[in-house]
Scaffold this motif. Structure first.
Motif, PDB file in Angstrom:
ATOM      1  N   UNK A 159       0.240 -27.056  -4.867  1.00 21.61           N
ATOM      2  CA  UNK A 159      -0.381 -25.733  -4.837  1.00 21.61           C
ATOM      3  C   UNK A 159      -1.838 -25.790  -4.378  1.00 21.61           C
ATOM      4  N   UNK A 160      -2.682 -26.690  -4.936  1.00 20.23           N
ATOM      5  CA  UNK A 160      -4.068 -26.760  -4.433  1.00 20.23           C
ATOM      6  C   UNK A 160      -4.145 -27.171  -2.961  1.00 20.23           C
ATOM      7  N   UNK A 161      -3.289 -28.104  -2.544  1.00 18.06           N
ATOM      8  CA  UNK A 161      -3.316 -28.555  -1.146  1.00 18.06           C
ATOM      9  C   UNK A 161      -3.010 -27.407  -0.200  1.00 18.06           C
ATOM     10  N   UNK A 162      -2.015 -26.595  -0.539  1.00 23.56           N
ATOM     11  CA  UNK A 162      -1.659 -25.461   0.318  1.00 23.56           C
ATOM     12  C   UNK A 162      -2.735 -24.380   0.283  1.00 23.56           C
ATOM     13  N   UNK A 163      -3.352 -24.176  -0.891  1.00 18.43           N
ATOM     14  CA  UNK A 163      -4.437 -23.187  -0.983  1.00 18.43           C
ATOM     15  C   UNK A 163      -5.626 -23.608  -0.122  1.00 18.43           C
ATOM     16  N   UNK A 164      -5.950 -24.898  -0.138  1.00 16.70           N
ATOM     17  CA  UNK A 164      -7.044 -25.407   0.696  1.00 16.70           C
ATOM     18  C   UNK A 164      -6.692 -25.314   2.174  1.00 16.70           C
ATOM     19  N   UNK A 165      -5.443 -25.621   2.500  1.00 10.97           N
ATOM     20  CA  UNK A 165      -5.000 -25.523   3.898  1.00 10.97           C
ATOM     21  C   UNK A 165      -5.044 -24.079   4.380  1.00 10.97           C
ATOM     22  N   UNK A 166      -4.720 -23.149   3.478  1.00 19.90           N
ATOM     23  CA  UNK A 166      -4.702 -21.734   3.842  1.00 19.90           C
ATOM     24  C   UNK A 166      -6.070 -21.244   4.311  1.00 19.90           C
ATOM     25  N   UNK A 167      -7.135 -21.746   3.680  1.00 23.84           N
ATOM     26  CA  UNK A 167      -8.468 -21.261   4.049  1.00 23.84           C
ATOM     27  C   UNK A 167      -9.134 -22.121   5.114  1.00 23.84           C
ATOM     28  N   UNK A 168      -8.801 -23.396   5.154  1.00 22.29           N
ATOM     29  CA  UNK A 168      -9.468 -24.284   6.111  1.00 22.29           C
ATOM     30  C   UNK A 168      -8.661 -24.488   7.396  1.00 22.29           C
ATOM     31  N   UNK A 169      -7.341 -24.204   7.325  1.00 19.62           N
ATOM     32  CA  UNK A 169      -6.512 -24.390   8.517  1.00 19.62           C
ATOM     33  C   UNK A 169      -6.950 -23.531   9.694  1.00 19.62           C
ATOM     34  N   UNK A 170      -7.113 -22.200   9.520  1.00 14.11           N
ATOM     35  CA  UNK A 170      -7.552 -21.376  10.645  1.00 14.11           C
ATOM     36  C   UNK A 170      -8.915 -21.764  11.197  1.00 14.11           C
ATOM     37  N   UNK A 171      -9.739 -22.419  10.379  1.00 20.17           N
ATOM     38  CA  UNK A 171     -11.051 -22.847  10.863  1.00 20.17           C
ATOM     39  C   UNK A 171     -10.935 -23.905  11.959  1.00 20.17           C
ATOM     40  N   UNK A 172      -9.751 -24.521  12.065  1.00 23.61           N
ATOM     41  CA  UNK A 172      -9.549 -25.511  13.121  1.00 23.61           C
ATOM     42  C   UNK A 172      -9.677 -24.882  14.508  1.00 23.61           C
ATOM     43  N   UNK A 173      -9.460 -23.567  14.550  1.00 29.61           N
ATOM     44  CA  UNK A 173      -9.581 -22.879  15.841  1.00 29.61           C
ATOM     45  C   UNK A 173     -10.997 -23.000  16.402  1.00 29.61           C
ATOM     46  N   UNK A 174     -11.975 -23.193  15.493  1.00 30.41           N
ATOM     47  CA  UNK A 174     -13.362 -23.316  15.924  1.00 30.41           C
ATOM     48  C   UNK A 174     -13.726 -24.763  16.257  1.00 30.41           C
ATOM     49  N   UNK A 175     -12.763 -25.674  16.117  1.00 34.37           N
ATOM     50  CA  UNK A 175     -13.038 -27.093  16.335  1.00 34.37           C
ATOM     51  C   UNK A 175     -12.302 -27.616  17.574  1.00 34.37           C
ATOM     52  N   UNK A 176     -12.018 -26.726  18.492  1.00 28.15           N
ATOM     53  CA  UNK A 176     -11.396 -27.144  19.742  1.00 28.15           C
ATOM     54  C   UNK A 176      -9.891 -27.266  19.678  1.00 28.15           C
ATOM     55  N   UNK A 177      -9.242 -26.718  18.650  1.00 27.39           N
ATOM     56  CA  UNK A 177      -7.786 -26.776  18.554  1.00 27.39           C
ATOM     57  C   UNK A 177      -7.199 -25.652  19.395  1.00 27.39           C
ATOM     58  N   UNK A 178      -6.895 -25.960  20.636  1.00 23.43           N
ATOM     59  CA  UNK A 178      -6.478 -24.941  21.595  1.00 23.43           C
ATOM     60  C   UNK A 178      -5.133 -25.261  22.256  1.00 23.43           C
ATOM     61  N   UNK A 179      -4.823 -26.518  22.461  1.00 28.74           N
ATOM     62  CA  UNK A 179      -3.670 -26.914  23.266  1.00 28.74           C
ATOM     63  C   UNK A 179      -2.384 -26.969  22.438  1.00 28.74           C
ATOM     64  N   UNK A 180      -1.220 -26.751  23.079  1.00 30.93           N
ATOM     65  CA  UNK A 180       0.051 -26.875  22.353  1.00 30.93           C
ATOM     66  C   UNK A 180       0.233 -28.225  21.674  1.00 30.93           C
ATOM     67  N   UNK A 181      -0.237 -29.297  22.327  1.00 32.79           N
ATOM     68  CA  UNK A 181      -0.086 -30.624  21.721  1.00 32.79           C
ATOM     69  C   UNK A 181      -0.829 -30.711  20.398  1.00 32.79           C
ATOM     70  N   UNK A 182      -2.009 -30.050  20.310  1.00 32.31           N
ATOM     71  CA  UNK A 182      -2.758 -30.046  19.059  1.00 32.31           C
ATOM     72  C   UNK A 182      -1.943 -29.387  17.945  1.00 32.31           C
ATOM     73  N   UNK A 183      -1.327 -28.255  18.263  1.00 30.80           N
ATOM     74  CA  UNK A 183      -0.550 -27.523  17.270  1.00 30.80           C
ATOM     75  C   UNK A 183       0.726 -28.278  16.902  1.00 30.80           C
ATOM     76  N   UNK A 184       1.342 -28.926  17.862  1.00 28.38           N
ATOM     77  CA  UNK A 184       2.566 -29.688  17.607  1.00 28.38           C
ATOM     78  C   UNK A 184       2.307 -30.787  16.576  1.00 28.38           C
TER      79      UNK A 184
END
Length: 479
Positions: free
Chosen positions: A338-363
């Motif tokens: 539960x804590x891991x998913x809660x942390x991922x929920x708020x910090x995961x979208x922030x990856x968009x600001x760290x150059x996570x743009x390509x399909x390979x990154x998301x895969x």
């Protein structure tokens, strides 16, 4: 019988309290819990994974008993839950209640399919030859997208084990079964795997996943070829060791026929329930109230159990042990992650600001996390991240993935969502806990006296076989 009634009573009790839990879960504060949690709260989840990996090696006989697994689960999950509730109040109750509701849905689906399939007995015998084994895995790859990876797994694992009963070296057969039937085969429809079903609920058209067939074909086709070669080498080596014509022995078989055919009606009932729930049938296209889907599944499982003779289940070597083991371990996994998913929920979208743009990154990002966390919320996290990259709003929007896929072609929305989908589905095969059926198939195989590798031993197989294939898939589909 007594154990199954106990499990059924527990499931019924959870369904009764489900609506009240859901009502309590509505009292969520504005700020997300993941913004408040310290990263140290992920340690119980790490300890849970370490226990699953190390204790079967360090204390094999002690770990065999489900009671002892329950001790570990309680020791890790109860203090964590108490800390979360004591420190964060209603917000923590909301998160824990939500995970417990997901757990009930998860275990009710697994248990229902397990009970129903336990009444389907394939009499006679398949030949445990490389060709027949490969054919069963290929059939499972197709069925996984039709009746789900869980349904295909529980339907085919027992006949496959019976076909190979005379063989000593059959661990690899179960491992490739988990790779293909329990994971990679379920890519083509929302019924195949929970992440895709959630995508369907968020606006992905039902037939959209069919466009992923090239990746499905490459990965599953390559796995089938590798398995066939491996199995041929294994059976020849076994013949040399025992100095007997094993291939001729396993080829001899009696005429096949299926007993307990009425259980296929209940199996289709489970599939129909999932489809009707996803479509909001009877509720104007809106999601079903919590407990209806689960209640129908319990009813179907109970009907299957009481209309199937005890003699047929005994002939099928049916036991509640494997599903109890899965239920015990996964309640601990759901609480501690539960804590891991809660942390991922708020910090995961922030990856968009760290150059996570390509399909390979998301895969790879969605795939690696899906190997250790629940792949359904992981899928949604990176779907939201993809939406954030292209400015598609998701807050308060039920079907935001429909808006995402409607973006102009230059945004490559379909490619990004395909990468997230493939990562979440394929890489659930990387560990025993990556997808629900994995651990259940392991437990059924061990109950059938098949020696399965440890947690890390299994990861050695997946690292040597799956990871190179995923690298090839990256260059073929996600550049």
């Amino acid at each position: 019988m007594q154990r199954l009634l106990y499990v059924g009573a527990l499931a019924a009790a959870l369904l009764v309290i489900g609506p009240s839990v859901a009502a309590a879960a509505e009292h969520e504060s504005g700020e997300k819990l993941g913004l408040k949690l310290p990263f140290i709260t992920m340690l119980p989840f790490a300890a849970m994974l370490a226990s699953i990996a190390v204790l079967p090696l360090a204390a094999e006989h002690w770990w065999e008993h489900n009671k002892n697994k329950g001790i570990i689960v309680a020791a890790l999950s109860i203090p964590l839950a108490a800390y979360l509730v004591g420190s964060f109040g209603d917000q923590a109750i909301h998160e824990l209640a939500h995970k417990m509701m997901e757990y009930v849905s998860f275990i009710v689906l697994l248990a229902s399919l397990f009970i129903i399939s336990g009444g389907i007995c394939v009499r006679g015998s398949l030949s445990g030859t490389p060709l027949v084994n490969t054919g069963v895995l290929a059939l499972g790859a197709v069925l996984a997208s039709i009746i789900g990876t869980t349904g295909a797994s529980v339907l085919l694992i027992r006949p496959l084990l019976r076909a190979n009963r005379l063989r000593k070296n059959k661990t690899h057969v179960v491992i490739f079964f988990i790779f293909i039937v329990s994971n990679c085969g379920g890519l083509l429809t929302p019924l195949g795997d929970p992440p895709l079903f959630l995508g369907f609920l968020k606006g992905v058209p039902f037939t959209w996943t069919l466009m992923l067939w090239p990746a499905w074909l490459v990965i599953n086709g390559a796995l089938l070829v590798i398995f066939n070669v491996w199995d041929q080498v294994a059976i020849r080596r076994e013949e040399q060791q025992c100095h007997e014509p094993l291939l001729e022995e396993v080829t001899h078989h009696r005429r096949l026929h299926v007993a307990g055919m009425h259980n296929f009606v209940f199996l289709l009932g489970i599939v129909a329930t999932i489809m009707a729930s996803g479509a909001g049938m009877g509720f104007g296209g809106n999601a079903w109230p919590y407990g209806i889907q689960e209640g129908l599944m319990v009813a179907l499982a109970a009907a299957a159990y009481f209309t199937t003779s005890d003699e047929l289940r005994k002939e099928n070597h049916f036991s509640a042990g494997p599903i109890i083991e899965v239920a015990v371990l996964f309640v601990g996994i759901f609480v501690t992650m539960t804590p891991a998913l809660a942390l991922l929920d708020v910090h995961g979208p922030a990856l968009a600001k760290m150059g996570m743009q390509e399909p390979s990154h998301f895969f790879w990002a969605s795939g690696i996390l899906s190997s250790f966390l629940d792949n359904a919320p992981t899928y949604l996290t990176f779907a939201v991240t993809a939406c954030a990259v292209h400015g598609v709003p998701t807050e308060g929007v039920d079907r935001y993935l429909a808006d995402f896929l409607a973006l102009p072609p230059e945004h490559h929305a379909a490619e990004l969502l395909a990468a997230v989908s493939c990562g979440a589905v394929f890489m659930g095969a990387n560990t025993y806990i990556g997808n629900g059926p994995n651990f259940m198939v392991k437990a059924i195989a061990e109950h059938g006296q098949v020696k399965m590798p440890s947690f890390f031993g299994y990861m050695l197989y997946s690292g040597c076989i799956l990871i190179p294939l995923f690298i090839v898939a990256t260059f073929l589909f996600f550049q």
